[in-house]
Design an enzyme around this catalytic site. Structure first.
Site, PDB file in Angstrom:
ATOM      1  N   GLY A   1      37.239  10.817  31.052  1.00  0.00           N
ATOM      2  CA  GLY A   1      36.992  12.210  31.402  1.00  0.00           C
ATOM      3  C   GLY A   1      35.521  12.520  31.584  1.00  0.00           C
ATOM      4  O   GLY A   1      35.147  13.416  32.328  1.00  0.00           O
TER       5      GLY A   1
ATOM      6  N   ASP B   1      39.352  14.421  18.710  1.00  0.00           N
ATOM      7  CA  ASP B   1      39.863  13.552  19.783  1.00  0.00           C
ATOM      8  C   ASP B   1      39.920  12.099  19.310  1.00  0.00           C
ATOM      9  O   ASP B   1      39.470  11.190  20.011  1.00  0.00           O
ATOM     10  CB  ASP B   1      38.989  13.676  21.032  1.00  0.00           C
ATOM     11  CG  ASP B   1      39.718  13.155  22.280  1.00  0.00           C
ATOM     12  OD1 ASP B   1      40.963  13.088  22.250  1.00  0.00           O
ATOM     13  OD2 ASP B   1      39.043  12.802  23.268  1.00  0.00           O
TER      14      ASP B   1
ATOM     15  N   LEU C   1      32.308  -0.808  32.586  1.00  0.00           N
ATOM     16  CA  LEU C   1      33.130  -1.073  31.399  1.00  0.00           C
ATOM     17  C   LEU C   1      34.404  -0.234  31.390  1.00  0.00           C
ATOM     18  O   LEU C   1      35.428  -0.643  30.863  1.00  0.00           O
ATOM     19  CB  LEU C   1      32.328  -0.798  30.129  1.00  0.00           C
ATOM     20  CG  LEU C   1      31.131  -1.706  29.856  1.00  0.00           C
ATOM     21  CD1 LEU C   1      30.360  -1.212  28.647  1.00  0.00           C
ATOM     22  CD2 LEU C   1      31.583  -3.138  29.636  1.00  0.00           C
ATOM     23  N   GLY C   2      34.344   0.957  31.937  1.00  0.00           N
ATOM     24  CA  GLY C   2      35.509   1.825  31.932  1.00  0.00           C
ATOM     25  C   GLY C   2      35.203   3.181  32.520  1.00  0.00           C
ATOM     26  O   GLY C   2      34.050   3.523  32.794  1.00  0.00           O
TER      27      GLY C   2
ATOM     28  N   LYS D   1      26.478   5.682  29.452  1.00  0.00           N
ATOM     29  CA  LYS D   1      27.545   6.647  29.710  1.00  0.00           C
ATOM     30  C   LYS D   1      26.993   7.726  30.642  1.00  0.00           C
ATOM     31  O   LYS D   1      26.134   8.520  30.256  1.00  0.00           O
ATOM     32  CB  LYS D   1      27.999   7.231  28.381  1.00  0.00           C
ATOM     33  CG  LYS D   1      29.208   8.131  28.408  1.00  0.00           C
ATOM     34  CD  LYS D   1      29.556   8.502  26.970  1.00  0.00           C
ATOM     35  CE  LYS D   1      30.754   9.431  26.880  1.00  0.00           C
ATOM     36  NZ  LYS D   1      31.064   9.764  25.487  1.00  0.00           N
TER      37      LYS D   1
ATOM     38  N   PRO E   1      31.900   7.324  34.362  1.00  0.00           N
ATOM     39  CA  PRO E   1      31.894   5.871  34.175  1.00  0.00           C
ATOM     40  C   PRO E   1      30.952   5.438  33.061  1.00  0.00           C
ATOM     41  O   PRO E   1      29.971   6.105  32.752  1.00  0.00           O
ATOM     42  CB  PRO E   1      31.407   5.354  35.533  1.00  0.00           C
ATOM     43  CG  PRO E   1      30.574   6.464  36.078  1.00  0.00           C
ATOM     44  CD  PRO E   1      31.212   7.744  35.603  1.00  0.00           C
TER      45      PRO E   1
END
Length: 829
Positions: free
Chosen positions: A520, A637, A516-517, A538, A523
């Site tokens: 930092g 963040d 998916l992406g 994650k 993946p």
């Protein structure tokens, strides 16, 4: 020579006198002192008539951001506060309008061609009629000879109720006189929301309807107050009064004793009811409904109960369980709850729920004794609940319980009918608790004795290290019982634990097609468990800029949070070197992926309504972090890639690896290790390491401006004006040209006022000094218009080349991220 000068002086004096008389005549024509329009008198735009004590005026006006003209009634001391409009659905296009009494005795509004735009439409033609504006704000058409009222504006109210104005419902026909909101901020035409009485369901209540569907209700009227408005509970001093007769039930605000005190109630185009009092300078809001999400009608569905102080806010009433466990777990409570054990009528009992907003559809029965209520309900097998109020008597419910709320310290005791088995299970449970406590006490006593004996025996030697009882812990994940025997020393608490093998199978061995992406942290993959549940996995990578501290921080923080606008952590995996977190899957990915980029097809779906809804949703999530959760959390963040969008495009804040928890009276902190993403950092945090709730507010302000513009703050640079995104927003808004800042695909004159207001709120959030920024609990009412008047923002700090101040005042290059999921970027310092 002297005579000539004298003559010239006389001529000049006469000229000045004539000029003065002309000015007086013009002023008199523009503002008539009369309170009456009689036959033959024409009031032309912009002339007005004024009530006897100069409280109300009848005249022409133009709403903001439009050139349309309307005939209306407004306060003489607050002319922007309209209480009635004649031609709300048929505006005049110019200033040629006039109002007069026609030959048939009606009050009519004419345009420049003498065509009738609006009329009182009397069915009978009076011989002689006059129109008068009263000090109550009521415009009345009367027969001159008898003084009988033929028509009044109070019978056709706008969106505002003033003292003495009645809201009525005819109990025979159901016909109502009710308030109807504007279509939007600049169009007074009839909108979606309306407020009025309803006495047909059994008890007298106030409702706000959205296109005919209940949106909010006041709870039953008990002759003193409404039982469903928490702030008015037992409040007898607000001036409410009720009048009934054979044909209609009437309810109105009686005039206050002080002549100089004015109170109004209004329903706006977003469905909010507000009660305001004039303090001599402006209107003070003394009450607003709905006050929170629980006040919205039926939030928790049938047999559900809402508590705004709890998380989640919805729970099932005692003896009931969610009708759909999966939807309930996702925060979709509309299907409500179902009964665990069916009623048997004869042996059923009643459970007391203290301090409740009673459900809708109550059937009252006058009674002076509370005990009679239970006896009556017990005899009727269709009765599923009852309550008692001293002024109403018994209230009974059948079929369903909807729109119930836990009021905490005020409210009515609600008694719900439950199967006898519910009480038997409680007795068994109490017995088990007593036995458990007794056995536990004996075991603890034995253990204390053994510990004392060991201490004495070893004469002060150190006790053995505590054993790790985590190995062999039994848990359930993916509907399968699993035992972890070789778990790392990392403790992920009470989170459901997944095996690495299970997650590898769910992600097809972490295949690139499921990626998916990247960010930092590492993946993020899409996974599908064996029960077809979709998840986001994650995985902390060895090369990650984040480490164990951020991993554990996210576990500690997010596992204790639950809110519809925060992403839900489903579990974790810690095996050998693997450290993985499992989240609910968001089909629409992140705000970053949907908002930025001209080729993204999902961007076309993000119209203004969706964007404003996303902004409010993010704000509600931040409010929960700052105020309403068990912990007090600063995210540190906030950025588009850390806002996920579910299947209904609801925003969910994610990635709490950088979050900080405050306790006690702490309201700020400082760090030498500045983490986060440039472009979203508040100046005091990026340069000095100081952070607080206002740091998140700054980030939220940047987010607001990005959502409106459709551009990243770190990627945007206006070549023509040499301005950053924030700088461009400030310049356009400050010049009164906010619409030029809005992304072209959503820019519209119809919503210009809303967009301009939203830009102003974003600029208030990105002011340089924390003390100048509003707190998030102020920002949300600004967005919802509960706070109408906004302060003027100070010019924000922005660099003309689009860079952002870094630590110690140095200028850092913009950091760009291609994340498709919300992963924190830990920038090297």
């Amino acid at each position: 020579m002297t005579s000539r000068i004298a003559l010239l002086f006389v001529h000049k004096s006469v000229f000045l006198l004539l000029l003065l008389l002309l000015i007086i005549q013009i002023v008199a024509c523009l503002s008539r002192e009369e309170d009456t329009i009689s036959a033959g008198v024409v009031i032309k735009d912009p002339q007005t008539i004024v009530s006897q004590n100069r409280i109300y005026k009848l005249g022409f006006f133009t709403p903001s951001n439009t050139t349309n003209r309307y005939l209306g009634i407004f306060f003489a001391f607050s002319q922007e506060t309209l209480i009635w409009i004649a031609n709300r659905d048929k505006p005049l296009t110019d200033s040629s309008g006039a109002v007069a009494i026609s030959r048939d005795g009606n009050l009519v509004l004419l345009d420049g061609t003498n065509q009738t735009v609006w009329s009182t439409n009397l069915t009978t033609s009076p011989v002689n009629s006059t129109v008068r504006i009263l000090d109550t704000g009521n415009l009345v058409l009367q027969e001159e000879a008898s003084g009988d009222t033929l028509w009044e504006s109070f019978s056709q109210p706008l969106d505002v109720q003033v003292q003495g104005m009645r809201l009525t419902q005819n109990v025979n026909t159901g016909k109502q006189v009710r308030l109807t909101a504007w279509r939007n901020a600049t169009d007074p035409a009839i909108g979606s929301f309306a407020m009025g009485l309803d006495v047909m369901s059994g008890t007298l209540q106030l409702y706000i309807w959205d296109e005919g569907r209940p949106h909010w209700r006041s709870g039953p009227w008990n002759s003193l107050s409404f039982l469903g408005i928490k702030k008015l509970f037992y409040a007898y001093l607000d001036g409410f009064n009720q009048v009934t007769n054979d044909s209609a039930g009437n309810f109105f605000f009686s005039p206050p004793q002080q002549n100089d005190m004015h109170i109004i109630s209004s329903v706006n185009y977003s469905g909010s009811l507000s009660r305001k009092a004039w303090n001599g300078m402006e209107w003070d809001v003394v009450m607003a409904c709905p006050e929170n999400e629980c006040d919205v009608y039926g939030t928790c569905g049938p047999f559900g109960s809402c508590n705004a102080l709890e998380s989640p806010i919805c729970s099932c009433l005692r003896g009931f369980e969610p009708a759909n466990e999966e939807e309930w777990g996702r925060g979709n409570w509309t299907n409500g709850c179902r009964r665990k054990n069916q009623l048997q009528c004869g042996g059923d009992g009643f459970a007391r729920l203290k301090n409740m907003k009673v459900p809708d559809f109550a059937k009252p029965l006058p009674s002076r004794v509370q005990d009679e209520c239970q006896a009556i309900c017990r005899r009727n097998c269709s009765c599923i609940a009852y309550a008692y109020d001293n002024n109403i008597g018994c209230m009974f419910w059948s079929n369903t319980l909807i729109d119930t709320q836990d009021f905490g310290s005020v409210g009515v005791n609600l008694y719900i009918r439950l199967s006898a088995s519910e009480f038997e299970s409680n007795k068994r449970r109490n017995l088990y608790i007593i036995i458990g406590v007794a056995v536990g006490f004996v075991c603890i006593s034995i253990m204390m004795f053994i510990a004392w004996w060991l201490i004495v025996k070893r004469k002060g030697n150190k006790a053995q290290d505590t054993r790790n009882f985590e190995a062999g812990q039994m848990f359930t994940a993916d509907s399968t019982a699993i035992v972890l025997k070789n778990e790392s020393k990392v403790n992920i608490g009470d989170l459901p634990k997944f095996t690495f093998e299970m997650l590898a199978n769910a992600t097809n061995q972490f295949h690139e097609d499921n990626l998916l992406g990247r960010g930092g942290f590492g993946p993020v993959y899409k996974g599908v468990l064996s029960n077809e549940k979709e998840i986001a996995v994650k995985r902390l990578s060895a090369e990650s800029g984040q480490g164990m501290q951020e991993f554990m921080n996210e576990v500690i923080v997010i596992s204790k949070l639950q809110h519809k606008n925060l992403v839900k952590l489903l579990g974790g995996c810690v095996e050998k070197e693997e450290k993985i977190l499992i989240y609910e899957y968001m089909p629409n990915k992140s705000l970053d992926a949907c908002l930025f980029g001209t080729t993204n097809p999902t961007k076309k779906l993000l119209d203004w309504n969706m964007r404003s809804s996303i902004i409010e949703g993010i704000g509600r999530g931040i409010l929960y972090l700052h105020r309403d959760s068990r912990l007090r959390i600063i995210h540190r963040d906030l950025k588009p890639s850390n806002v996920l969008l579910d299947q209904d495009w609801n925003p969910k804040i994610s990635d709490f690896g950088m979050a900080r928890i405050f306790g006690g009276n702490e309201d700020h902190g400082r760090t030498a290790r500045v983490v986060g993403t440039y472009g979203y950092m508040a100046p005091e945090y990026g340069m000095e390491g100081r952070f607080s709730e206002k740091s998140d507010v700054y980030s939220f302000g940047v987010l607001i401006l990005e959502i409106i513009k459709g551009k990243k703050n770190t990627h945007y640079f206006n070549e023509e004006l040499s301005l950053s995104l924030i700088g461009y927003a400030w310049k356009m808004w400050n010049e009164g040209n906010g619409l030029s800042f809005v992304e072209e695909s959503i820019a519209s004159r119809e919503t210009e006022e809303e967009m301009d207001r939203c830009i102003q709120i974003g600029l208030l959030c990105v002011q340089e000094y924390p003390k100048d920024r509003p707190s998030i609990e102020i920002v949300l009412p600004m967005l919802s218009r509960d706070i109408v008047d906004l302060p003027v923002p100070k010019q924000p700090v922005f660099a003309e080349n689009g860079s952002t101040p870094g630590p110690n005042g140095s200028t850092q290059q913009n950091v760009y991220s291609n994340n498709e999921l919300t992963l924190s970027v830990l920038d090297g310092r």
